[in-house]
Motif scaffolding. Structure first.
Motif, PDB file in Angstrom:
ATOM      1  N   ASP A 199       0.845  -1.194   0.000  1.00  0.00           N
ATOM      2  CA  ASP A 199       0.000   0.000   0.000  1.00  0.00           C
ATOM      3  C   ASP A 199       0.881   1.245   0.000  1.00  0.00           C
ATOM      4  O   ASP A 199       1.092   1.880   1.032  1.00  0.00           O
ATOM      5  CB  ASP A 199      -0.928   0.002   1.216  1.00  0.00           C
ATOM      6  N   PHE A 200       1.388   1.597  -1.181  1.00  0.00           N
ATOM      7  CA  PHE A 200       2.265   2.765  -1.270  1.00  0.00           C
ATOM      8  C   PHE A 200       1.465   4.073  -1.300  1.00  0.00           C
ATOM      9  O   PHE A 200       2.048   5.152  -1.357  1.00  0.00           O
ATOM     10  CB  PHE A 200       3.187   2.678  -2.484  1.00  0.00           C
ATOM     11  N   THR A 201       0.119   3.988  -1.274  1.00  0.00           N
ATOM     12  CA  THR A 201      -0.704   5.197  -1.169  1.00  0.00           C
ATOM     13  C   THR A 201      -0.965   5.580   0.285  1.00  0.00           C
ATOM     14  O   THR A 201      -1.682   6.546   0.553  1.00  0.00           O
ATOM     15  CB  THR A 201      -2.054   5.013  -1.886  1.00  0.00           C
ATOM     16  N   ASP A 202      -0.399   4.836   1.203  1.00  0.00           N
ATOM     17  CA  ASP A 202      -0.523   5.161   2.623  1.00  0.00           C
ATOM     18  C   ASP A 202       0.049   6.551   2.886  1.00  0.00           C
ATOM     19  O   ASP A 202       1.052   6.956   2.288  1.00  0.00           O
ATOM     20  CB  ASP A 202       0.238   4.112   3.447  1.00  0.00           C
ATOM     21  N   ALA A 203      -0.579   7.297   3.776  1.00  0.00           N
ATOM     22  CA  ALA A 203      -0.168   8.673   4.056  1.00  0.00           C
ATOM     23  C   ALA A 203       1.294   8.758   4.493  1.00  0.00           C
ATOM     24  O   ALA A 203       1.990   9.737   4.174  1.00  0.00           O
ATOM     25  CB  ALA A 203      -1.069   9.286   5.121  1.00  0.00           C
ATOM     26  N   LYS A 204       1.786   7.731   5.192  1.00  0.00           N
ATOM     27  CA  LYS A 204       3.180   7.759   5.647  1.00  0.00           C
ATOM     28  C   LYS A 204       4.145   7.683   4.472  1.00  0.00           C
ATOM     29  O   LYS A 204       5.185   8.359   4.460  1.00  0.00           O
ATOM     30  CB  LYS A 204       3.430   6.619   6.629  1.00  0.00           C
ATOM     31  N   CYS A 205       3.826   6.853   3.463  1.00  0.00           N
ATOM     32  CA  CYS A 205       4.677   6.760   2.272  1.00  0.00           C
ATOM     33  C   CYS A 205       4.638   8.068   1.487  1.00  0.00           C
ATOM     34  O   CYS A 205       5.676   8.546   1.009  1.00  0.00           O
ATOM     35  CB  CYS A 205       4.222   5.606   1.381  1.00  0.00           C
ATOM     36  N   ILE A 206       3.456   8.628   1.350  1.00  0.00           N
ATOM     37  CA  ILE A 206       3.325   9.898   0.636  1.00  0.00           C
ATOM     38  C   ILE A 206       4.140  10.979   1.335  1.00  0.00           C
ATOM     39  O   ILE A 206       4.894  11.730   0.701  1.00  0.00           O
ATOM     40  CB  ILE A 206       1.844  10.312   0.548  1.00  0.00           C
ATOM     41  N   LYS A 207       4.010  11.038   2.656  1.00  0.00           N
ATOM     42  CA  LYS A 207       4.747  12.046   3.411  1.00  0.00           C
ATOM     43  C   LYS A 207       6.260  11.852   3.273  1.00  0.00           C
ATOM     44  O   LYS A 207       7.015  12.827   3.134  1.00  0.00           O
ATOM     45  CB  LYS A 207       4.357  11.994   4.887  1.00  0.00           C
ATOM     46  N   LYS A 208       6.723  10.611   3.270  1.00  0.00           N
ATOM     47  CA  LYS A 208       8.154  10.336   3.140  1.00  0.00           C
ATOM     48  C   LYS A 208       8.681  10.825   1.800  1.00  0.00           C
ATOM     49  O   LYS A 208       9.754  11.445   1.723  1.00  0.00           O
ATOM     50  CB  LYS A 208       8.407   8.836   3.296  1.00  0.00           C
ATOM     51  N   SER A 209       7.928  10.560   0.729  1.00  0.00           N
ATOM     52  CA  SER A 209       8.361  11.017  -0.589  1.00  0.00           C
ATOM     53  C   SER A 209       8.390  12.539  -0.665  1.00  0.00           C
ATOM     54  O   SER A 209       9.330  13.132  -1.206  1.00  0.00           O
ATOM     55  CB  SER A 209       7.442  10.450  -1.679  1.00  0.00           C
ATOM     56  N   ILE A 210       7.362  13.175  -0.131  1.00  0.00           N
ATOM     57  CA  ILE A 210       7.337  14.641  -0.121  1.00  0.00           C
ATOM     58  C   ILE A 210       8.540  15.178   0.655  1.00  0.00           C
ATOM     59  O   ILE A 210       9.199  16.135   0.230  1.00  0.00           O
ATOM     60  CB  ILE A 210       6.030  15.164   0.494  1.00  0.00           C
ATOM     61  N   ALA A 211       8.845  14.544   1.783  1.00  0.00           N
ATOM     62  CA  ALA A 211       9.956  15.005   2.628  1.00  0.00           C
ATOM     63  C   ALA A 211      11.300  14.878   1.908  1.00  0.00           C
ATOM     64  O   ALA A 211      12.158  15.760   2.018  1.00  0.00           O
ATOM     65  CB  ALA A 211       9.979  14.215   3.935  1.00  0.00           C
ATOM     66  N   ILE A 212      11.482  13.775   1.155  1.00  0.00           N
ATOM     67  CA  ILE A 212      12.738  13.593   0.416  1.00  0.00           C
ATOM     68  C   ILE A 212      12.892  14.676  -0.638  1.00  0.00           C
ATOM     69  O   ILE A 212      13.934  15.326  -0.753  1.00  0.00           O
ATOM     70  CB  ILE A 212      12.802  12.197  -0.228  1.00  0.00           C
ATOM     71  N   LYS A 213      11.823  14.887  -1.429  1.00  0.00           N
ATOM     72  CA  LYS A 213      11.916  15.924  -2.459  1.00  0.00           C
ATOM     73  C   LYS A 213      12.099  17.298  -1.820  1.00  0.00           C
ATOM     74  O   LYS A 213      12.901  18.112  -2.306  1.00  0.00           O
ATOM     75  CB  LYS A 213      10.679  15.921  -3.350  1.00  0.00           C
ATOM     76  N   ASN A 214      11.400  17.555  -0.739  1.00  0.00           N
ATOM     77  CA  ASN A 214      11.497  18.851  -0.072  1.00  0.00           C
ATOM     78  C   ASN A 214      12.910  19.116   0.433  1.00  0.00           C
ATOM     79  O   ASN A 214      13.420  20.232   0.333  1.00  0.00           O
ATOM     80  CB  ASN A 214      10.509  18.908   1.086  1.00  0.00           C
ATOM     81  N   ASP A 215      13.549  18.088   0.959  1.00  0.00           N
ATOM     82  CA  ASP A 215      14.919  18.245   1.459  1.00  0.00           C
ATOM     83  C   ASP A 215      15.864  18.666   0.343  1.00  0.00           C
ATOM     84  O   ASP A 215      16.732  19.531   0.530  1.00  0.00           O
ATOM     85  CB  ASP A 215      15.388  16.919   2.075  1.00  0.00           C
ATOM     86  N   VAL A 216      15.672  18.081  -0.827  1.00  0.00           N
ATOM     87  CA  VAL A 216      16.515  18.426  -1.975  1.00  0.00           C
ATOM     88  C   VAL A 216      16.231  19.848  -2.450  1.00  0.00           C
ATOM     89  O   VAL A 216      17.143  20.646  -2.679  1.00  0.00           O
ATOM     90  CB  VAL A 216      16.290  17.417  -3.126  1.00  0.00           C
ATOM     91  N   VAL A 217      14.948  20.165  -2.588  1.00  0.00           N
ATOM     92  CA  VAL A 217      14.547  21.467  -3.141  1.00  0.00           C
ATOM     93  C   VAL A 217      14.953  22.621  -2.232  1.00  0.00           C
ATOM     94  O   VAL A 217      15.389  23.675  -2.712  1.00  0.00           O
ATOM     95  CB  VAL A 217      13.024  21.478  -3.398  1.00  0.00           C
ATOM     96  N   THR A 218      14.822  22.449  -0.929  1.00  0.00           N
ATOM     97  CA  THR A 218      15.168  23.544  -0.019  1.00  0.00           C
ATOM     98  C   THR A 218      16.666  23.842  -0.039  1.00  0.00           C
ATOM     99  O   THR A 218      17.084  24.969   0.230  1.00  0.00           O
ATOM    100  CB  THR A 218      14.725  23.235   1.427  1.00  0.00           C
ATOM    101  N   GLN A 219      17.469  22.846  -0.374  1.00  0.00           N
ATOM    102  CA  GLN A 219      18.912  23.077  -0.512  1.00  0.00           C
ATOM    103  C   GLN A 219      19.261  23.840  -1.786  1.00  0.00           C
ATOM    104  O   GLN A 219      20.294  24.516  -1.856  1.00  0.00           O
ATOM    105  CB  GLN A 219      19.663  21.745  -0.516  1.00  0.00           C
ATOM    106  N   ASP A 220      18.394  23.712  -2.798  1.00  0.00           N
ATOM    107  CA  ASP A 220      18.731  24.242  -4.128  1.00  0.00           C
ATOM    108  C   ASP A 220      17.447  24.656  -4.860  1.00  0.00           C
ATOM    109  O   ASP A 220      17.005  23.982  -5.790  1.00  0.00           O
ATOM    110  CB  ASP A 220      19.490  23.160  -4.920  1.00  0.00           C
ATOM    111  N   PRO A 221      16.849  25.785  -4.446  1.00  0.00           N
ATOM    112  CA  PRO A 221      15.535  26.163  -4.988  1.00  0.00           C
ATOM    113  C   PRO A 221      15.503  26.371  -6.496  1.00  0.00           C
ATOM    114  O   PRO A 221      14.499  26.100  -7.144  1.00  0.00           O
ATOM    115  CB  PRO A 221      15.214  27.470  -4.253  1.00  0.00           C
TER     116      PRO A 221
END
Length: 351
Positions: A199-221
């Motif tokens: 169940d990769f649509t689980d809110a925890k998986c979604i949040k983890k993916s958002i967090a990974i992308k966010n970590d990258v983007v905030t370093q290099d907008p």
């Protein structure tokens, strides 16, 4: 579930998203509130949006869904609707839809009256884990992906996993491709857990993916360095997506379907040029082919796809720049690839 802080705005999930939107509108004194939908989100998502959020919209604008309508002509239609309905610089545009709609709606808002506020409410898995973070807005130029646009941040992004219940399985799996990419470029443990997750649509998986992308983007907008790693699989993947979009004899691929092919191909290039192990390469190929049907490319297809690489946004000084993997969870940027390896990569994909 707490929010995710991304540059100048926040990504709110589930119940907190409802409160965040109400509070924001209550304090912002907008002259008008407009909602942008397509025919699918108007039918399946707008009723839930109205019920959950109880926000009075001054007008609801409907556009046609699909990548083929992600054009400057569609933007012109929405600009006119904003103008005709009394939109001014103190108006708000809420974009309720998938990545095509939020990309286009964000661009429309960023350019109308030289910029009005917008809020994105992604309704597909792909848009929740990908388009929700980073501030990239824009449209296609013909069949060429995302050639026109600006980087501009929304006021907030609201993620409601319940919207995923309105999607068919093909759309869900398309989003899964981007989630797997997040693991490949940044988090080997996430890749390992996600590729066997039922169940990769689980809110925890979604949040983890958002967090990974966010970590990258905030370093290099503005994508001068590390943010480029988010393009793994996208150089060839976008070329494949564009080729299938412009060729009437080909079935149009969803973004995640094209990117899944791109990640196998660029995984092969990673093995050849950056030392990605043969075992890891096979693991990547097996994982994607478990979830995505193999696409058939003949010699003419491959030649045309390679030609399209010259339009990739990461190109510089005439060079096509790739993001490749040294290992699962470790990506490198700005890699030049000899043309003969493209053909070998497609041969590996076909095997």
């Amino acid at each position: 579930m707490e929010f995710i802080k991304s540059q100048s705005y926040e990504v709110h999930l589930e119940e907190l998203a409802e409160a965040a939107l109400r509070q924001h509108i209550a304090k912002s004194n907008y002259s008008k509130v407009f909602v942008l939908v397509d025919e699918n989100t108007k039918k399946h998502c707008l009723p839930l949006f109205k019920k959950k959020l109880d926000i009075k919209a001054d007008a609801i604008f409907e556009i046609l869904s699909g990548e083929i309508h992600k054009t400057i002509e569609t933007c012109s239609t929405v600009w006119s609707l904003l103008s005709d309905n009394g939109g001014d610089r103190k108006s708000l545009l809420i974009n309720l839809g998938g990545g095509v709609l939020t990309d286009l709606g964000g661009f429309v808002a960023s350019t109308f009256k030289r910029g009005i506020d917008f809020i994105n409410i992604p309704t597909t898995l792909l848009s929740m884990v990908d388009a929700s973070v980073g501030g990239k807005t824009g449209v296609d130029l013909g069949s060429l992906k995302n050639q026109i646009g600006v980087i501009n941040q929304p006021q907030m992004v609201l993620v409601f996993p319940k919207f995923l219940n309105t999607l068919d399985s093909r759309q869900i799996v398309s989003g899964y491709a981007e989630m797997l990419k997040h693991g490949l470029i940044k988090d080997a443990e996430y890749w390992k857990s996600l590729k066997s997750e039922n169940d990769f649509t689980d809110a925890k998986c979604i949040k983890k993916s958002i967090a990974i992308k966010n970590d990258v983007v905030t370093q290099d907008p503005t994508e001068q360095g590390i943010r480029k790693i988010l393009n793994f699989g996208h150089t060839l993947g976008h070329a494949i997506e564009s080729y299938c979009l412009e060729n009437p004899d080909r079935e149009t691929l969803l973004h995640g379907e094209a990117i899944a092919v791109g990640m196998i191909l660029e995984g092969f290039l990673s093995h050849e040029l950056k030392g990605l192990s043969k075992l890891s390469l096979q693991e990547i190929k097996d994982t994607f082919l478990t979830h995505f049907e193999r696409v058939d490319f003949n010699a003419e297809d491959i030649k045309a796809i390679i030609t399209l690489l010259k339009y990739d946004k990461k190109n510089s000084h005439g060079d096509v720049n790739f993001v490749l993997l040294q290992a699962i969870g470790k990506a490198v940027t700005d890699v030049k690839v000899p043309v003969d390896l493209f053909h070998k990569a497609f041969a590996y994909y076909k095997e």
